[in-house]
Design a protein around this motif. Structure first.
Motif, PDB file in Angstrom:
ATOM      1  N   LEU A 219       0.837  -1.199   0.000  1.00  9.58           N
ATOM      2  CA  LEU A 219       0.000   0.000   0.000  1.00  9.58           C
ATOM      3  C   LEU A 219       0.872   1.249   0.000  1.00  9.58           C
ATOM      4  N   ALA A 220       1.917   1.269   0.834  1.00  6.97           N
ATOM      5  CA  ALA A 220       2.822   2.418   0.868  1.00  6.97           C
ATOM      6  C   ALA A 220       3.508   2.606  -0.479  1.00  6.97           C
ATOM      7  N   LEU A 221       3.890   1.498  -1.101  1.00  5.81           N
ATOM      8  CA  LEU A 221       4.539   1.567  -2.409  1.00  5.81           C
ATOM      9  C   LEU A 221       3.567   2.089  -3.464  1.00  5.81           C
ATOM     10  N   ALA A 222       2.326   1.630  -3.415  1.00  6.61           N
ATOM     11  CA  ALA A 222       1.317   2.086  -4.379  1.00  6.61           C
ATOM     12  C   ALA A 222       1.067   3.589  -4.233  1.00  6.61           C
ATOM     13  N   LYS A 223       1.012   4.066  -2.996  1.00  7.87           N
ATOM     14  CA  LYS A 223       0.810   5.506  -2.770  1.00  7.87           C
ATOM     15  C   LYS A 223       1.980   6.312  -3.312  1.00  7.87           C
ATOM     16  N   GLU A 224       3.189   5.797  -3.108  1.00  8.53           N
ATOM     17  CA  GLU A 224       4.384   6.482  -3.616  1.00  8.53           C
ATOM     18  C   GLU A 224       4.374   6.548  -5.139  1.00  8.53           C
ATOM     19  N   MET A 225       4.028   5.430  -5.778  1.00 10.43           N
ATOM     20  CA  MET A 225       3.978   5.392  -7.238  1.00 10.43           C
ATOM     21  C   MET A 225       2.864   6.280  -7.776  1.00 10.43           C
ATOM     22  N   LEU A 226       1.738   6.333  -7.067  1.00  9.63           N
ATOM     23  CA  LEU A 226       0.627   7.189  -7.476  1.00  9.63           C
ATOM     24  C   LEU A 226       1.044   8.654  -7.433  1.00  9.63           C
ATOM     25  N   LYS A 227       1.725   9.050  -6.371  1.00  8.38           N
ATOM     26  CA  LYS A 227       2.185  10.431  -6.236  1.00  8.38           C
ATOM     27  C   LYS A 227       3.149  10.798  -7.355  1.00  8.38           C
ATOM     28  N   LYS A 228       4.094   9.906  -7.632  1.00  9.06           N
ATOM     29  CA  LYS A 228       5.062  10.154  -8.698  1.00  9.06           C
ATOM     30  C   LYS A 228       4.364  10.238 -10.047  1.00  9.06           C
ATOM     31  N   ASP A 229       3.403   9.362 -10.271  1.00  5.64           N
ATOM     32  CA  ASP A 229       2.670   9.355 -11.538  1.00  5.64           C
ATOM     33  C   ASP A 229       1.900  10.661 -11.719  1.00  5.64           C
ATOM     34  N   GLN A 230       1.292  11.157 -10.662  1.00  2.00           N
ATOM     35  CA  GLN A 230       0.561  12.416 -10.737  1.00  2.00           C
ATOM     36  C   GLN A 230       1.497  13.580 -10.995  1.00  2.00           C
ATOM     37  N   GLN A 231       2.672  13.564 -10.373  1.00  2.00           N
ATOM     38  CA  GLN A 231       3.654  14.622 -10.602  1.00  2.00           C
ATOM     39  C   GLN A 231       4.146  14.598 -12.049  1.00  2.00           C
ATOM     40  N   ASP A 232       4.420  13.413 -12.566  1.00  2.00           N
ATOM     41  CA  ASP A 232       4.869  13.287 -13.961  1.00  2.00           C
ATOM     42  C   ASP A 232       3.782  13.770 -14.919  1.00  2.00           C
ATOM     43  N   GLN A 233       2.540  13.425 -14.608  1.00  2.00           N
ATOM     44  CA  GLN A 233       1.441  13.843 -15.461  1.00  2.00           C
ATOM     45  C   GLN A 233       1.295  15.364 -15.457  1.00  2.00           C
ATOM     46  N   GLN A 234       1.437  15.975 -14.265  1.00  2.00           N
ATOM     47  CA  GLN A 234       1.346  17.424 -14.167  1.00  2.00           C
ATOM     48  C   GLN A 234       2.488  18.091 -14.921  1.00  2.00           C
ATOM     49  N   GLN A 235       3.671  17.506 -14.831  1.00  2.00           N
ATOM     50  CA  GLN A 235       4.824  18.043 -15.546  1.00  2.00           C
ATOM     51  C   GLN A 235       4.611  17.967 -17.056  1.00  2.00           C
ATOM     52  N   ASP A 236       4.063  16.854 -17.519  1.00  2.00           N
ATOM     53  CA  ASP A 236       3.781  16.713 -18.948  1.00  2.00           C
ATOM     54  C   ASP A 236       2.753  17.752 -19.410  1.00  2.00           C
ATOM     55  N   GLU A 237       1.730  17.990 -18.586  1.00  2.00           N
ATOM     56  CA  GLU A 237       0.719  18.983 -18.930  1.00  2.00           C
ATOM     57  C   GLU A 237       1.317  20.377 -18.974  1.00  2.00           C
TER      58      GLU A 237
END
Length: 217
Positions: free
Chosen positions: A143-161
């Motif tokens: 669960l902790a790993l999934a939350k970390e990956m979710l946060k990184k994915d959201q940051q990458d998506q925001q950066q791409d936008e």
């Protein structure tokens, strides 16, 4: 480092076949359990084809056996067939009566979501697993790993936008500059044309004046 490689997969012990309450078809459940045990042995001997066939027979023999679909799901997961694995984990979770069975099914459904990079769904699945077994440290880790990956994915998506927005702004600015330059060039040509026409007109007037003077003589 690839954190996803550290996802912890829960395996079913061979004796985890109990169900709460009396089965509606004891003979069918017993036959299903025997087939499951045989399939486990085949899988341990790396005979996937035979194991898969026996797991399927066990699933069909008794709807109260949640271990057969779960173990088949693990076999598919290990083979990289995540779509098939998810379907069997879901089936195992629906069949399971005890909380341990539901916990393990949701845990590994979360693992499939992680492999698919669907991190929000993975978080939800792990949370559901913990509702059925709050003390499981492996699920907490995932669960902790999934939350970390979710946060990184959201940051990458925001950066791409943000990069996309900046590119669109730069493109619009270049278009505006080119348009202004074209307008300046067109305006400059018009001014020169007007000057030439004005000079031609003045020349004609001078010629007319000279001609009139000669006629008067």
């Amino acid at each position: 480092m690839k954190p996803i490689l550290y996802i912890l997969l829960l395996s079913v012990p061979a004796l985890l076949t109990g169900q709460e309450g009396a089965p509606s078809d004891p003979a069918g459940l017993e036959a299903s359990r025997e087939l499951t045990a045989e399939a486990n042995e085949d899988l341990a001997e790396r005979d996937f084809i035979s194991a898969e066939a026996k797991y399927r027979k066990a699933i069909a023999r008794s709807p109260e056996n949640s271990v057969a679909p779960y173990n088949l799901g693990n076999a598919y997961y290990s083979d990289g067939s995540y779509g098939e694995a998810f379907g069997r984990y879901k089936e195992a979770g629906e069949r399971a009566v005890e909380k341990d069975g539901k916990h393990m099914a949701y845990h590994n459904m979360g693992n499939v979501y992680m492999q698919r990079k669907e991190y929000q769904k993975a978080v939800d699945a792990y949370k559901e697993a913990l509702r059925n077994n709050p003390g499981d440290e492996e699920t907490r880790y995932n669960l902790a790993l999934a939350k970390e990956m979710l946060k990184k994915d959201q940051q990458d998506q925001q950066q791409d936008e943000d990069q996309q927005d900046q590119q669109e702004e730069d493109q619009q600015e270049n278009q505006d500059q080119n348009q202004d330059q074209n307008q300046d060039q067109n305006q400059g040509g018009s001014d020169e044309q007007q000057q030439d026409q004005q000079q031609d007109g003045e020349s004609e007037k001078e010629e007319n004046k000279e001609g009139e003077g000669e006629q008067k003589q």
